[in-house]
Scaffold this active site. Structure first.
Site, short mmCIF file in Angstrom:
data_model
loop_
_atom_site.label_atom_id
_atom_site.label_comp_id
_atom_site.label_asym_id
_atom_site.label_seq_id
_atom_site.Cartn_x
_atom_site.Cartn_y
_atom_site.Cartn_z
N LYS A 197 -12.03 -5.84 8.01
CA LYS A 197 -10.98 -5.40 8.93
C LYS A 197 -11.03 -6.18 10.25
CE LYS A 197 -8.50 -2.21 6.85
NZ LYS A 197 -7.04 -2.36 6.64
N SER A 210 -8.69 -0.85 11.92
CA SER A 210 -9.44 0.40 11.75
C SER A 210 -10.52 0.59 12.81
CB SER A 210 -10.11 0.37 10.37
OG SER A 210 -11.09 1.37 10.28
N ASP A 264 -1.11 6.63 3.60
CA ASP A 264 -0.26 6.25 4.74
C ASP A 264 1.07 5.67 4.26
OD1 ASP A 264 -2.47 6.97 6.15
OD2 ASP A 264 -2.69 5.07 7.23
N LEU A 285 -1.78 -8.36 -2.96
CA LEU A 285 -2.31 -9.11 -1.83
C LEU A 285 -3.25 -10.23 -2.27
CD1 LEU A 285 -3.16 -6.77 1.19
CD2 LEU A 285 -1.12 -8.10 0.75
N GLU A 319 -13.29 1.58 12.09
CA GLU A 319 -14.53 1.11 11.47
C GLU A 319 -15.00 -0.20 12.09
OE1 GLU A 319 -16.54 3.52 9.08
OE2 GLU A 319 -16.89 1.41 8.64
N TYR A 364 -16.40 -3.45 4.48
CA TYR A 364 -15.02 -3.04 4.81
C TYR A 364 -14.73 -3.29 6.29
CZ TYR A 364 -11.21 0.13 6.07
OH TYR A 364 -10.05 0.66 6.59
N ARG A 407 -4.56 12.71 1.12
CA ARG A 407 -5.74 11.86 1.23
C ARG A 407 -6.41 11.73 -0.13
NH1 ARG A 407 -8.30 7.76 3.94
NH2 ARG A 407 -9.47 8.56 5.71
N GLN A 419 -8.56 -2.48 0.10
CA GLN A 419 -9.65 -1.73 -0.53
C GLN A 419 -10.23 -0.94 0.65
OE1 GLN A 419 -12.12 0.31 -1.51
NE2 GLN A 419 -13.53 -1.21 -0.67
N GLY A 478 0.81 -1.22 0.00
CA GLY A 478 0.00 0.00 0.00
C GLY A 478 0.84 1.26 0.00
N ILE A 479 2.06 1.18 -0.53
CA ILE A 479 2.97 2.34 -0.47
C ILE A 479 2.48 3.50 -1.34
CG2 ILE A 479 4.54 1.64 -2.35
CD1 ILE A 479 6.81 2.63 -0.33
N THR A 480 1.65 3.22 -2.35
CA THR A 480 1.15 4.31 -3.20
C THR A 480 0.00 5.08 -2.54
OG1 THR A 480 -0.30 2.74 -4.32
CG2 THR A 480 1.81 3.22 -5.40
#
Ligand code: NAP
Ligand code: GDD
Length: 331
Positions: free
Chosen positions: A151, A123, A13, A57, A125, A147, A182, A81, A8-10
Site C-alpha cells: 500500500k 490504508s 467498499d 489488475l 496499515e 500488505y 465486511r 489483496q 473491486g466492486i464485488t
C-alpha cells in the site's frame, strides 16, 4: 450522466460505492476478475443497474481496453489483496495486485485519457509501527506487513503520477471501516457473525488472536462518501478518513457479546495461530484535513457500529432459519 469505473466492486467498499454513485445518478462500470464461481452477493440488489465488465489488475491490457471502451470520468481503484494475514503467506501476489496493480491502472489512464480522475484506496496499515499519535497525512510510514508495504508503494506511485503527468490522482488514507458486508475473515465481522451464531446455539466458542491491538473503526458507507468527495474537489490531494477514536479488539468483543446478553469470557478462546508475525498495535487517525477541506465527517459511533453488525448477522441467521424451515410450496 457522469460515468465511474470501480475496480473491486464485488468487495465491501465497491458495493457501497456503487450504491452511492447510482443514487447520485452515475453510470457505474464494475470491473470483475474472472473466476469459476460468480459471487455477486454484495451486488445482487443493484446488479441490473450496473455494467459488469471483466478485467484484472494483473493484466494491464485488460485495463487499457476497459478505459478505451467505457471512457469513464472517474476511476476508483478499490481492488486489492486486502487481508493482512494472507499477505504474509502470499507476499508476491499481494505486491503484484496491491502495489503494481496501481501502476498498471495509472499508466492505463496516462495512455488512454489523462483527464480521468483517479482515486487510490490507501490504508492506515501504512503507518504500521506508528511514528506519532494520532496519525495524519504527514505522519511517516513504517508498514508491518507485505500488505502495508504494497500500500505504501501504491500511495507513492499515485503521488508520483500526479506530480509527473499532472493526473487528477487522489489517495485516501482510510482507517478501518466495517459493515454487515465486511468479509467474514476480518476481526469485526468474525466477531459479529460468531456472536450471532453463539446466540443462535450454532456454536459455543469464538477463537481469536491478539485482543490488545487498537484500531480506529468506522462505518463503511461514511468512507465511500469521502472517496467521492475527494474526486469532486478542485485539486487532487491526499486525505486521512478516520473517526479519531481508538478501541481495543477486546472492547469490540465485549460490546458485541453484551449486546446479546452474553459474557465474552464464557465464549472467547485465544489461539496464537491468529497472531501476526508483526502486529500493528495502535491506529488512530486525525481526519481534520478532510473535515476542513472536504467537509467530511463520520456519522456512526463505535458502539453503534458494533450493534449494527451484530443485529445484521442475527437477522441474517434468522432469515436462513426461516428459509430452511419454511414449507416449499412448489413440492
Ligand atoms: P475487499 O472486500 O477485500 O475487496 C477487494 C476487492 O478487490 C474484491 O472485489 C476483489 O475481487 C478485488 N480484487 C482482488 N484482486 C483483484 C485483481 N487481481 N483484479 C481485480 N480485482 C481484484 O476490500 P474492501 O474492504 O472493500 O477494501 C477496498 C479497498 O480499500 C482495498 O484496496 C483495501 O485494501 C482498501 N482499504 C480497506 C480498508 C477497510 O477497512 N475496509 C481500509 C483501508 C484501505 P474478488 O471478489 O474477485 O475477490
Ligand atoms: N482477522 C483477525 N482475526 N484479526 C484478529 C483476530 C482474528 O481472529 N484476533 C485478533 N485480531 C486482530 C488483528 O491482529 C488486528 O490487530 C485487528 O484484530 C484487526 O484485524 P483485521 O480486522 O483483520 O484488520 P486489519 O486492521 O489487519 O486490516 C484491515 O484494515 C486496514 C486499515 O487499517 C483491512 O481492511 C485492510 O485491508 C485495511 O487496509
Amino acid at each position: 450522466m457522469p460515468k465511474a469505473l470501480i475496480t473491486g466492486i464485488t468487495g465491501q467498499d465497491g458495493s457501497y460505492l456503487a450504491d452511492f454513485l447510482l443514487d447520485k445518478g452515475y453510470e457505474v462500470i464494475g470491473v470483475v476478475r474472472r473466476s469459476s464461481t460468480i459471487n455477486f452477493d454484495r451486488l445482487r440488489h443493484i446488479q441490473d443497474r450496473l455494467a459488469i465488465v471483466q478485467g484484472d489488475l494483473l493484466d494491464q491490457v485488460s485495463l487499457i481496453h476497459l478505459l478505451q471502451e467505457h471512457q469513464p470520468d472517474e476511476v476508483y481503484n478499490l481492488a486489492a489483496q486486502s487481508f493482512v494475514p494472507t499477505s504474509f503467506n502470499q507476499p508476491v501476489l499481494t505486491g503484484e495486485v496491491t502495489a503494481l496493480g496501481v501502476t498498471r491502472m495509472l499508466d492505463a489512464i496516462r495512455t488512454v485519457d489523462r483527464r480521468i480522475r483517479f482515486y487510490q484506496a490507501s490504508s492506515s496499515e501504512m503507518f504500521g509501527k506508528v511514528a506519532e499519535v494520532p496519525q495524519t497525512e504527514k505522519t511517516p510510514f513504517h508498514p508491518r506487513s507485505p500488505y502495508g508495504v504494497a500500500k505504501v508503494y501504491g500511495h507513492w506511485i499515485t503521488i508520483n503520477y500526479r506530480e509527473s503527468y499532472g493526473l487528477f490522482a487522489c489517495s485516501g488514507i482510510l482507517f478501518n471501516h466495517e459493515s454487515p458486508r465486511r468479509g467474514l475473515e476480518f476481526l469485526p465481522r468474525k466477531v459479529s457473525y460468531g456472536v450471532a451464531r453463539i446466540k443462535a446455539g450454532l456454536q459455543d466458542k469464538l477463537v481469536l488472536g491478539n485482543l490488545e491491538a487498537r484500531r480506529d473503526w468506522g462505518y463503511a458507507p461514511d468512507y465511500v462518501r469521502g472517496m467521492w468527495m475527494m474526486l469532486q474537489h478542485d485539486h487532487p490531494d491526499d486525505y486521512v478518513l478516520a473517526t479519531g477514536e481508538t478501541h481495543t479488539v477486546r472492547e469490540f468483543v465485549q460490546i458485541a457479546f453484551s449486546h446479546v446478553g452474553l459474557d465474552w469470557n464464557d465464549h472467547v478462546v485465544i489461539d496464537p495461530k491468529y497472531y501476526r508475525p508483526a502486529e500493528v498495535d495502535l491506529l488512530v487517525g486525525n481526519p481534520a484535513k478532510a473535515r476542513a477541506i472536504l467537509g467530511w465527517q463520520h456519522s456512526v459511533s463505535f458502539e453503534r457500529l458494533v450493534q449494527i453488525m451484530v443485529d445484521a448477522d442475527l437477522a441474517m441467521l434468522q432469515e436462513a432459519e426461516i428459509q430452511r424451515t419454511a414449507p416449499n410450496i412448489n413440492w
